[in-house]
Design an enzyme around this catalytic site. Structure first.
Site, PDB file in Angstrom:
ATOM      1  N   ASP A 104     -29.694  11.296 -15.935  1.00  0.00           N
ATOM      2  CA  ASP A 104     -29.144  10.917 -14.632  1.00  0.00           C
ATOM      3  C   ASP A 104     -28.925  12.133 -13.740  1.00  0.00           C
ATOM      4  O   ASP A 104     -29.002  13.279 -14.189  1.00  0.00           O
ATOM      5  CB  ASP A 104     -27.802  10.214 -14.829  1.00  0.00           C
ATOM      6  CG  ASP A 104     -27.949   8.703 -14.840  1.00  0.00           C
ATOM      7  OD1 ASP A 104     -29.051   8.208 -14.549  1.00  0.00           O
ATOM      8  OD2 ASP A 104     -26.954   8.011 -15.140  1.00  0.00           O
ATOM      9  N   TYR A 147     -27.774  14.991 -27.916  1.00  0.00           N
ATOM     10  CA  TYR A 147     -27.051  15.249 -26.673  1.00  0.00           C
ATOM     11  C   TYR A 147     -25.777  16.029 -26.989  1.00  0.00           C
ATOM     12  O   TYR A 147     -25.111  15.786 -27.999  1.00  0.00           O
ATOM     13  CB  TYR A 147     -26.674  13.941 -25.971  1.00  0.00           C
ATOM     14  CG  TYR A 147     -27.837  13.269 -25.272  1.00  0.00           C
ATOM     15  CD1 TYR A 147     -28.162  13.589 -23.958  1.00  0.00           C
ATOM     16  CD2 TYR A 147     -28.609  12.319 -25.925  1.00  0.00           C
ATOM     17  CE1 TYR A 147     -29.220  12.975 -23.310  1.00  0.00           C
ATOM     18  CE2 TYR A 147     -29.673  11.695 -25.292  1.00  0.00           C
ATOM     19  CZ  TYR A 147     -29.971  12.024 -23.983  1.00  0.00           C
ATOM     20  OH  TYR A 147     -31.029  11.418 -23.345  1.00  0.00           O
TER      21      TYR A 147
END
Length: 389
Positions: free
Chosen positions: A90, A154
């Site tokens: 994003d 992540y």
């Protein structure tokens, strides 16, 4: 030879160049041309981008992919080069190491670019300082950077002890989530994280209305541990601030799943939720529940690594270059800048600075391959549609 193109720097209010508006790509190579597929690893600071994906159409926002494809125009491919990105991120999310595949078709009689030359050419013509190509590999023509990925990790960075925004060092801004609390109950966070491990329906942790065939994902590893401040944080600041790292590893993630899991774990660390409530939230499968609608800020999240299993010794190119998974640490040591090799030399197929260095399957390739987690070969894991964050 195609004329050189200067890549403009995106500014607020700018219109995208026409060549960023998208064009049709031919499905077959031109007669006599050579098509080569590459896997490239790249990193970026996501602060100034509308995510990694290219923005098509007459919009002012720009994605990382727009700049990568702009740089690829200078490769003089017969067909326009398009990047197929492994993991979408994003706006505001960073990547220590993302991956993509691309096809380059050279004119008839010209050999494919060596991977090292491709890496250097892309970096030479990248016009945004927050993007860098780390490494490239030749891969089979049917290789897919998204479907073949066997592991994605992540990293989310937190900092406690920051009671005002101006107490955060300027070198850490937009790179971590600053919490006003003085401490976190890390033991409770670790207990809560255990409820997320394994294969579950993670609907409660995806954004409502996200288009996905199945919300079932497998979280292989989650950790909460003390983190390191950046090297430019002063000792006085280091004594006051405490950095924390949350890591999540799986083959694929739902849209905003990591940021939602992070927000819930932070709520546990702050005492707003009990560890057992995380299990209740997970089992509810409700993305609109009271607690799971919390979303950790994008700027604290990093895509740390994308790994690939071995594709088989006989499936790759004949020059010995193989698909080698790289962690961010390996890429940092292997992807250092090399002496300049101008595109004119690349066009002639001769690059004196690279001739004697061997292919990407040279020294150290076996070590990179060993970093793939056991049981993570493409044939052993189903291909999932996207890893989102």
């Amino acid at each position: 030879m195609r004329k050189s193109v200067t890549v403009p720097r995106a500014r607020a209010g700018d219109r995208l160049p026409r060549r960023w508006l998208g064009s049709a790509m031919g499905s077959a190579p031109a007669a006599g041309s050579v098509r080569a597929r590459y896997l490239v690893y790249f990193q970026y600071v996501g602060t100034g981008f509308n995510g990694v994906a290219a923005v098509r159409g007459a919009q002012r926002a720009v994605g990382v992919q727009n700049y990568l494809e702009e740089a690829a125009e200078r490769l003089n491919s017969v067909e326009p080069v398009r990047f197929t990105v492994s993991s979408r991120t994003d706006a505001g999310v960073h990547a220590l190491s993302n991956a993509a595949h691309l096809d380059v078709q050279r004119r008839s009689g010209r050999p494919p670019f060596p991977p090292e030359v491709l890496t250097e050419a892309l970096n030479t013509h990248l016009r945004h300082p927050a993007i860098r190509v780390l490494r490239a590999f030749r891969v089979p023509g049917d290789f897919h950077a998204r479907h073949a990925a066997t592991s994605r990790t992540y990293l989310y960075r937190l900092v406690t002890g920051c009671h005002r925004s101006d107490e955060l060092p300027v070198f850490e801004r937009n790179l971590c989530w600053a919490l006003r609390a003085d401490r976190l109950d890390v033991a409770s966070m670790q207990e809560a994280a255990q409820h997320l491990l394994g294969t579950h329906d993670f609907s409660a942790f995806q954004s409502a209305g996200s288009p996905v065939p199945s919300p079932v994902r497998t979280l292989r590893r989650v950790s909460v541990s003390p983190g390191l401040a950046g090297p430019l944080v002063t000792p006085q600041e280091s004594r006051k601030l405490q950095f924390w790292s949350l890591e999540f590893e799986g083959q694929s993630f739902l849209y905003r799943q990591v940021r939602r899991m992070t927000a819930v774990l932070v709520a546990v660390g702050l005492g707003a939720l009990a560890p057992a409530q995380v299990k209740t939230i997970l089992e509810s499968q409700d993305p609109l529940g009271k607690h799971q609608t919390r979303l950790a800020p994008a700027h604290g999240l990093f895509l740390k690594s994308v790994l690939y299993g071995s594709l088989g010794k006989n499936s790759g190119p004949k020059n010995g270059s193989a698909v080698c998974p790289l962690t961010a640490e390996a890429q940092s040591s292997r992807g250092k800048a090399q002496p300049s090799c101008h595109l004119a030399r690349q066009e002639s197929g001769h690059c004196p600075t690279r001739e004697s260095r061997g292919g990407v399957g040279g020294p150290g390739a076996s070590n990179w391959r060993s970093e793939v987690p056991q049981g993570c070969s493409p044939s052993a894991q189903p291909a999932l549609p996207w890893s989102w964050e």
